[in-house]
Design an enzyme around this catalytic site. Structure first.
Site, PDB file in Angstrom:
ATOM      1  N   ASP A  10       0.786  -1.236   0.000  1.00 30.79           N
ATOM      2  CA  ASP A  10       0.000   0.000   0.000  1.00 30.79           C
ATOM      3  C   ASP A  10       0.819   1.287   0.000  1.00 30.79           C
ATOM      4  O   ASP A  10       0.313   2.350  -0.331  1.00 30.79           O
ATOM      5  CB  ASP A  10      -0.943   0.018   1.213  1.00 30.79           C
ATOM      6  N   HIS A  11       2.094   1.211   0.365  1.00 29.41           N
ATOM      7  CA  HIS A  11       2.883   2.429   0.560  1.00 29.41           C
ATOM      8  C   HIS A  11       3.618   2.909  -0.693  1.00 29.41           C
ATOM      9  O   HIS A  11       4.009   4.074  -0.763  1.00 29.41           O
ATOM     10  CB  HIS A  11       3.917   2.206   1.669  1.00 29.41           C
TER      11      HIS A  11
ATOM     12  N   ASP B 238       3.652  -0.756  11.442  1.00 27.67           N
ATOM     13  CA  ASP B 238       3.173   0.565  11.058  1.00 27.67           C
ATOM     14  C   ASP B 238       2.547   1.173  12.300  1.00 27.67           C
ATOM     15  O   ASP B 238       1.847   0.486  13.050  1.00 27.67           O
ATOM     16  CB  ASP B 238       2.146   0.469   9.925  1.00 27.67           C
TER      17      ASP B 238
ATOM     18  N   ARG C 131      -1.832  12.549  10.172  1.00 31.34           N
ATOM     19  CA  ARG C 131      -0.647  13.345  10.511  1.00 31.34           C
ATOM     20  C   ARG C 131      -0.547  14.561   9.605  1.00 31.34           C
ATOM     21  O   ARG C 131      -0.909  14.510   8.438  1.00 31.34           O
ATOM     22  CB  ARG C 131       0.637  12.511  10.373  1.00 31.34           C
TER      23      ARG C 131
ATOM     24  N   SER D  87       5.793   7.933  12.625  1.00 31.58           N
ATOM     25  CA  SER D  87       5.729   6.599  12.032  1.00 31.58           C
ATOM     26  C   SER D  87       6.638   5.612  12.748  1.00 31.58           C
ATOM     27  O   SER D  87       7.638   5.987  13.358  1.00 31.58           O
ATOM     28  CB  SER D  87       6.119   6.671  10.550  1.00 31.58           C
TER      29      SER D  87
ATOM     30  N   ARG E 160       8.655   3.555  11.471  1.00 34.97           N
ATOM     31  CA  ARG E 160       9.755   3.125  10.589  1.00 34.97           C
ATOM     32  C   ARG E 160      11.065   2.900  11.331  1.00 34.97           C
ATOM     33  O   ARG E 160      11.673   3.811  11.879  1.00 34.97           O
ATOM     34  CB  ARG E 160       9.925   4.104   9.431  1.00 34.97           C
TER      35      ARG E 160
END
Length: 754
Positions: free
Chosen positions: A95-96, A160, A448, A643, A645
């Site tokens: 999806d990213h 995520d 965000r 995030s 990440r």
């Protein structure tokens, strides 16, 4: 038929026993959060109570979910773990990596072409190790999880930060880094400090323009971006029971913006309706059989102050629609005060783009409420003044709203339907703008709104609101417009007022989809070969990080002293950098390029102590690494918010940064640093931040006696020959100290599996 039904039956079969053991161990009535946590202890039945915010606890999550940008690094790590298959049900969601540029079909086709190497890698790894694979176009991870995998009383982790979305169906769902996912997929316990509990009592009922999104926008204003750190937020009360399951998902999703570990609602009739509507009636039946365990005890909700560390009460009947921003999701404005705030702060009142959808607000209910406003614009001869985009959350939602005519309504209004992907929400947006240096405003229904997050432009003032408010603003093109009371001039010169939005919680004809985008793994993956081209710029096999040398750390250069907010977007930007998420060395070229240097108030410009000149942060650090010189990064409050990440932790580790010293950490980032063998420390006295000078040589002492709760010491050697020292804190427990000594948790997993 639900996925993994046998697993869910096993979880529910033991629930009563686990909850009874927890009651005995704690000697009190239990919140829903405690029931779920104690039901998922790695050790089995609870033998004693755990201290909130004190004890580290090993859990056994039921499943793992990963999006394509983070799955690459998570699975590259898992490939080193030595297991033939994942130990728990796990999924990958593409999806990213889909950039929003033209429209759904063309953007998706472009992504499949540009990202073919990465998609093929993820599909083959999933085949080999037994993971479910959701193809590009299937939808955004959190919406797909809510529709297919979330179940009341379950526990999952996801790579995520918005994994908590599943809390809308009563699941403890927590965002983590890839190393944590690797642990669970390898069959190891997952460690979490037992959270504090924040209770939010909802009374009354939503009406008119107010939506579930406004609940979390209000809570964000109360708690701020760090007020939920180390805590799980549990919603309850008659108001909670009146909200749709997807509305609850929206609230839980954006709980990441207050720093909360996760958020959760109890199982109720709305959850059952959603399970049945998404073809999971069998799970609803199982949940109904143990429903007393899938909500907090009545005594808890009758006297919440006795059971929660903090209690907030919100009357939904009195709640106004909110608009939050700009530049931070906790700057909360009731709609009645927003126009004044725009004028007083001199924010650009002209709205250039309105964007709805994303993982936060793309349900059938969201789309229908927004479409009811769009239909009014058509019927009342209003011309939409701002650009307008729609991002469906999943192919199932997209197909259904298209069938029911809502996408056609948006297109007639002038909207552009984007692919079922994250897109502009994460910076994957090729925005059409004639002057990127111009101050401008956009408004989204996303989660965000940090500077540069959506379009890479520091001059973009991004605001967050519900989809229906965003739609109304897009029609008006003016942020000083209040749709609750103001009128607009239509193309006939008439003054018209928008009516309240009308939505449909669940599709009358039921959900429908031709191809949801799911690909099951191979029955036997042992013969599947996962290839990574050594010449690839997108994928790179990992080498283990080096172990600690067994001494104190001396002679560190200051790489950067970051000023103010430093999120994971500042540390490891997304947008165009997403294409390197599977190549650690290449993506490290974005390390800290968004952070503001305290000494020159500039991004990506730090002093190289070897040359005396100023240059980019990554290049400076690579020079230090080439000369075998370690460095330290210094930061402000809530360092690493945003995030999940883990690249923001892996990049400094890869380039030779030895320690991160800040006033305070965001939860996920601190854990990610620990997992990668990095030294993550905090000022015992935050004013010591001011003592650090640009030309300092820095030592960290006390590491030979590194122990839980014991201070370390930072020694500064200033350029003028003087020295000073101060104590620093850490939150490492005994196991995490072993991660540090081994050079990272993965090094220990590799040894154990061998």
């Amino acid at each position: 038929m639900a996925f993994d039904l046998d697993m869910i039956k096993k979880v529910y079969d033991r629930y009563g026993t686990r909850v009874a053991a927890a009651r005995k161990a704690t000697g009190k009535h239990l919140t829903l959060t405690e029931k779920i946590l104690y039901a998922h202890l790695s050790e089995g039945n609870a033998k004693h109570a755990f201290g909130r915010g004190v004890d580290y606890v090993d859990f056994a999550p039921d499943r793992v979910a990963m999006q394509d940008a983070t799955a690459q690094m998570a699975l590259l790590q898992f490939m080193q773990a030595g297991r033939p298959q994942v130990a728990v049900p796990s999924t990958v969601h593409c999806d990213h990596l889909i950039q929003a540029k033209v429209g759904a079909t063309e953007d998706l086709n472009t992504a499949k072409d540009v990202n073919k190497e990465v998609y093929d890698f993820l599909a083959s790894v999933s085949d080999k190790y037994g993971l479910g694979f959701w193809k590009p176009g299937a939808g955004i991870i959190h919406q797909v999880v809510l529709e297919n995998y979330a179940f009341p009383g379950g526990m999952m982790i996801g790579t995520d930060s918005h994994t908590p979305n599943a809390g809308g169906l009563g699941m403890i769902a927590i965002g983590v880094g890839g190393a944590d996912a690797c642990d669970v997929m390898a069959g190891l316990p997952w460690e979490l400090k037992f959270p504090k509990l924040i209770g939010v009592k909802l009374t009354g009922k939503l009406s008119g323009w107010t939506s579930a999104k406004d609940v979390i926008l209000k809570v964000a204003g109360i708690l701020t971006v760090k007020g939920g750190t180390g805590a799980i937020v549990e919603y309850f009360g008659e108001g909670a029971e009146s909200l749709s399951a997807t509305g609850k998902g929206t609230i839980c999703n954006m709980g990441a913006e207050i720093g909360a570990t996760t958020s959760v609602f109890g199982y109720d009739e709305k959850a059952a309706i959603y399970l049945k509507g998404t073809k999971r009636a069998d799970i609803a039946e199982l949940a109904n059989a143990i429903k007393e365990h899938l909500t907090g005890d009545p005594e808890v909700y009758a006297n919440p102050e006795q059971y929660f560390d903090q209690v907030i009460e919100i009357n939904l009947t009195e709640l106004e629609p909110h608009v939050n921003g700009p530049f931070t999701p906790d700057l909360a404005w009731p709609i009645s005060k927003f126009a004044t705030a725009v004028k007083e702060n001199n924010w650009p009142a002209e709205l250039e783009v309105g964007l709805i959808g994303s993982c936060t607000n793309s349900s059938y209910e969201d789309i229908t409420r927004s479409a009811s406003i769009a239909k009014q614009a058509i019927d009342k001869h209003l011309k939409t003044k701002a650009e307008f985009t729609i991002t469906p959350g999943s192919e199932q939602v997209r197909y259904t709203v298209d069938r029911d005519g809502y996408l056609a309504t948006f297109e007639e209004m002038g909207g552009v339907v984007l692919a079922n992907a994250c897109g502009p929400c994460i910076g994957q947006w090729a925005r059409h703008t004639d002057d990127p240096s111009r101050k401008n405003s956009i408004i989204t229904s996303f989660n965000r709104n940090f500077a540069k997050r959506n379009d890479g432009n520091p001059n973009t003032h991004a605001f967050v609101a519900s989809p229906e408010i965003v739609t109304a603003f897009a029609i008006a093109g003016d942020l000083t417009f209040n749709p609750l009371v103001d009128t607009l001039t239509n193309e006939l010169g008439e003054q018209v007022k928008l009516d309240e939005p009308m939505g449909i919680e669940m599709p009358v004809k039921g959900f429908a989809v031709e191809d949801a985008g799911y690909q099951a793994p191979a029955e036997d993956g042992s013969h599947v070969e996962v290839k990574v081209d050594p010449k690839s710029s997108r994928l790179q096999l990992l080498d283990p990080f080096p172990a600690w040398e067994g001494t104190d750390i001396s002679g560190l250069k200051l790489l950067i002293k970051a000023k103010g907010k430093c999120t994971t977007d500042h540390i490891s930007m997304a947008g165009p950098w997403l294409k390197f998420r599977g190549h650690l060395d290449n993506i490290s070229n974005n390390m800290l390029i968004g952070a503001i240097n305290y000494f020159n108030n500039t991004a990506d410009s730090v002093k190289n102590e070897l040359t005396g000149g100023y240059g980019p942060v990554p290049a400076t650090q690579r020079d230090y690494k080439a000369h075998r010189i370690g460095s330290i990064v210094v930061g402000d409050e809530n360092y690493g918010e945003g995030s999940s990440r883990e690249h923001a932790a892996m990049e400094p580790r890869h380039l030779g940064v030895r320690a991160i010293l800040v006033k305070s950490f965001a939860r996920i980032h601190e854990t990610n640093l620990k997992k990668q063998g990095m030294l993550a420390i905090t000022f015992a006295n935050s004013n010591d931040y001011d003592k650090i000078q640009e030309d300092d040589n820095i030592n960290i002492t006390g590491l030979r006696e590194f122990a839980p709760g014991k201070h370390l010491t930072v020694v500064l050697h200033h350029k003028d020959g003087s020295s000073e020292s101060f104590p620093v804190n850490h939150t490492y427990n005994a196991q995490q100290i072993e991660w540090f000594k081994a050079g990272g948790a993965l090094n220990i997993i590799r040894r154990q599996m061998a």
